[in-house]
Design a protein around this motif. Structure first.
Motif, PDB file in Angstrom:
ATOM      1  N   ILE A  35      -0.437   6.502   5.301  1.00  0.00           N
ATOM      2  CA  ILE A  35       0.258   4.895   5.531  1.00  0.00           C
ATOM      3  C   ILE A  35       1.214   5.220   4.125  1.00  0.00           C
ATOM      4  O   ILE A  35       2.040   4.715   3.899  1.00  0.00           O
TER       5      ILE A  35
ATOM      6  N   PRO B  26      -1.913   2.266 -10.104  1.00  0.00           N
ATOM      7  CA  PRO B  26      -3.053   3.118  -9.013  1.00  0.00           C
ATOM      8  C   PRO B  26      -3.202   3.642  -9.272  1.00  0.00           C
ATOM      9  O   PRO B  26      -3.631   4.981  -9.086  1.00  0.00           O
TER      10      PRO B  26
ATOM     11  N   GLN C 265       4.617  11.529 -11.989  1.00  0.00           N
ATOM     12  CA  GLN C 265       4.371  10.410 -11.534  1.00  0.00           C
ATOM     13  C   GLN C 265       4.558   9.115 -12.250  1.00  0.00           C
ATOM     14  O   GLN C 265       4.822   7.955 -12.664  1.00  0.00           O
TER      15      GLN C 265
ATOM     16  N   LEU D 259       0.878  -1.162  -0.113  1.00  0.00           N
ATOM     17  CA  LEU D 259       0.155   0.160  -0.381  1.00  0.00           C
ATOM     18  C   LEU D 259       1.214   0.951  -0.001  1.00  0.00           C
ATOM     19  O   LEU D 259       0.584   2.193  -0.657  1.00  0.00           O
ATOM     20  N   SER D 260       1.751   1.672   0.925  1.00  0.00           N
ATOM     21  CA  SER D 260       2.862   2.432   0.907  1.00  0.00           C
ATOM     22  C   SER D 260       3.257   2.479  -0.133  1.00  0.00           C
ATOM     23  O   SER D 260       3.463   4.161  -0.785  1.00  0.00           O
ATOM     24  N   ARG D 261       3.605   1.424  -1.406  1.00  0.00           N
ATOM     25  CA  ARG D 261       4.070   1.890  -2.136  1.00  0.00           C
ATOM     26  C   ARG D 261       3.117   2.303  -3.491  1.00  0.00           C
ATOM     27  O   ARG D 261       3.793   3.547  -4.231  1.00  0.00           O
ATOM     28  N   VAL D 262       2.324   1.807  -3.478  1.00  0.00           N
ATOM     29  CA  VAL D 262       1.187   2.622  -4.667  1.00  0.00           C
ATOM     30  C   VAL D 262       0.094   4.004  -4.542  1.00  0.00           C
ATOM     31  O   VAL D 262      -0.088   4.259  -5.378  1.00  0.00           O
ATOM     32  N   LEU D 263      -0.353   3.456  -3.033  1.00  0.00           N
ATOM     33  CA  LEU D 263      -1.010   4.877  -2.584  1.00  0.00           C
ATOM     34  C   LEU D 263      -0.360   5.711  -3.138  1.00  0.00           C
ATOM     35  O   LEU D 263      -1.648   6.826  -3.721  1.00  0.00           O
ATOM     36  N   PRO D 264       0.861   6.496  -2.945  1.00  0.00           N
ATOM     37  CA  PRO D 264       0.771   7.758  -3.290  1.00  0.00           C
ATOM     38  C   PRO D 264       0.329   8.457  -4.591  1.00  0.00           C
ATOM     39  O   PRO D 264       0.135   9.549  -5.231  1.00  0.00           O
ATOM     40  N   TYR D 265       0.257   7.037  -5.906  1.00  0.00           N
ATOM     41  CA  TYR D 265      -0.273   7.422  -7.026  1.00  0.00           C
ATOM     42  C   TYR D 265      -1.884   7.323  -7.038  1.00  0.00           C
ATOM     43  O   TYR D 265      -2.170   8.760  -7.869  1.00  0.00           O
ATOM     44  N   SER D 266      -1.764   6.747  -6.515  1.00  0.00           N
ATOM     45  CA  SER D 266      -4.040   6.959  -6.089  1.00  0.00           C
ATOM     46  C   SER D 266      -4.041   8.198  -5.157  1.00  0.00           C
ATOM     47  O   SER D 266      -4.999   8.412  -5.534  1.00  0.00           O
ATOM     48  N   ALA D 267      -3.780   8.638  -4.579  1.00  0.00           N
ATOM     49  CA  ALA D 267      -3.627   9.162  -3.245  1.00  0.00           C
ATOM     50  C   ALA D 267      -3.763  10.664  -4.599  1.00  0.00           C
ATOM     51  O   ALA D 267      -4.714  11.496  -4.391  1.00  0.00           O
TER      52      ALA D 267
END
Lengths: 111, 238
Positions: free
Chosen positions: B88, B187, B178, A43-51
């Motif tokens: 997170i 993502p 990104q 999650l901490s790897r992919v969430l930055p992109y989704s966030a």
């Protein structure tokens, strides 16, 4: 001022507490979690992109596509930012030009 | 001391868009507050301890209607729930930040998050101080901007319509950055798509929490594929 100073302070305090809960929560909840926990690590790897995606939608949430001006200033400006950023790759230029284009559009073109 | 100055110098350029955005957005906020009868003292206090742009704008409603602290708390939690994602995302990055950590978390607004999650400190720059100065600079811009607005009051009016777009532009540029550096676009697509769908279904004032739940669900579903890819790339590295 509608509220008394004490009431105002309480409201400010509540907004601060609410904000801080959302900021501190993940760090408190996952304090004991080892960083090699694979799900949290994922999650901490992919969430930055989704966030950032969610954040952009949050910024654009008040656009109405049903009534004039149909989100045109935003669409045009973001189109320019994307083109410019792929072309010149200069962060400040893309942001600066995009903002100026948007301001001209909402102040003079789509008034 | 020298270490800190190097970090400050490295951090500053990244915060220039925020400087522009927060000066004017903060000023607009200060002007709005003073038009509701709240002086510069209240505005600065609020910006200093809450440091939450959208939350503070929303709070004007609560400051100008019937006193309802519980509702103010709940609305703030809902609007700012997106910060949970930021935390997170940065668990690892902020892991060894020591005594700076509480302040880094306190100051984790949208803009600070977007810079921190997409920027590596240059070589030779202390990572912790680099993140600290990004946070501190952004925080100062917000407080300073709202102080200026609070002092100007509603006396001065100039046409800054559309200037707040500078922050949207910042996020779009970070998104593109990104996109270019990441091979797996899932993502990013999940983030935008889930949010748009939830915005359409739940409306602009209720879509944040449903979006977060949908994004988490979608990411979890895709984790399996991601794991296998990861394993492959690790094997190819060895």
């Amino acid at each position: 001022m509608t509220l008394t100073p004490v009431q105002t302070f309480i409201i400010i305090f509540m907004v601060t507490i609410g904000t801080m809960i959302t900021r501190f929560l993940p760090f408190l909840v996952f304090k004991g979690t080892r960083s090699n926990n694979s799900y949290i690590g994922y999650l901490s790897r992919v969430l930055p992109y989704s966030a950032i995606g969610l954040l952009i939608v949050f910024c654009l949430k008040d656009i109405s596509f049903k009534s004039p001006v149909y989100g045109l200033p935003e669409i045009i400006s973001i189109g320019c930012i994307i083109t410019l950023h792929y072309w010149k790759e200069n962060t400040l230029l893309s942001i600066g030009a995009g903002t100026v284009i948007y301001m001209v559009l909402v102040q003079f073109v789509f008034t | 001391m020298k270490e800190k100055i190097t970090a400050l110098k490295a951090a500053f350029p990244h915060t220039i868009p925020v400087l522009t955005g927060f000066t004017f957005l903060g000023a607009a906020y200060g002007i709005l507050m003073s038009s509701k009868g709240y002086g510069v003292g209240w505005t600065v206090l609020f910006s200093l301890i809450a440091f939450a742009g959208s939350g503070q704008y929303m709070a004007i409603t609560f400051l100008t209607s019937v006193f309802n602290p519980l509702y103010a708390l709940l609305m703030t939690l809902m609007i700012n729930a997106r910060h949970i994602f930021y935390g997170i995302s940065l668990l690892d990055r902020y892991k060894d930040t020591g005594r700076l950590k509480p302040y880094l978390i306190f100051g984790l607004c949208d803009e600070t998050f977007s810079i921190v999650c997409s920027t590596e400190p240059p070589k030779g720059v202390n990572k912790n101080w680099f993140y600290f100065f990004i946070t501190l600079l952004d925080h100062s811009y917000w407080v300073l901007g709202s102080a200026i607005g609070g002092m100007l009051g509603s006396i001065v009016s100039f046409n800054t319509k559309g200037l707040d777009f500078v922050l949207t532009a910042l996020f779009v540029v970070i998104f593109i950055g990104q996109w270019k550096t990441q091979k797996d676009h899932k993502p990013a697509i999940i983030g935008v798509l889930c949010s748009v769908i939830c915005l359409i279904i739940f409306g602009q004032s209720n879509f944040i929490i449903p979006s977060m739940i949908t994004i988490l669900t979608a990411l979890t579903i895709f984790q399996k594929g991601h794991k296998e890819e990861n394993k492959l790339s690790k094997e190819s590295l060895q």
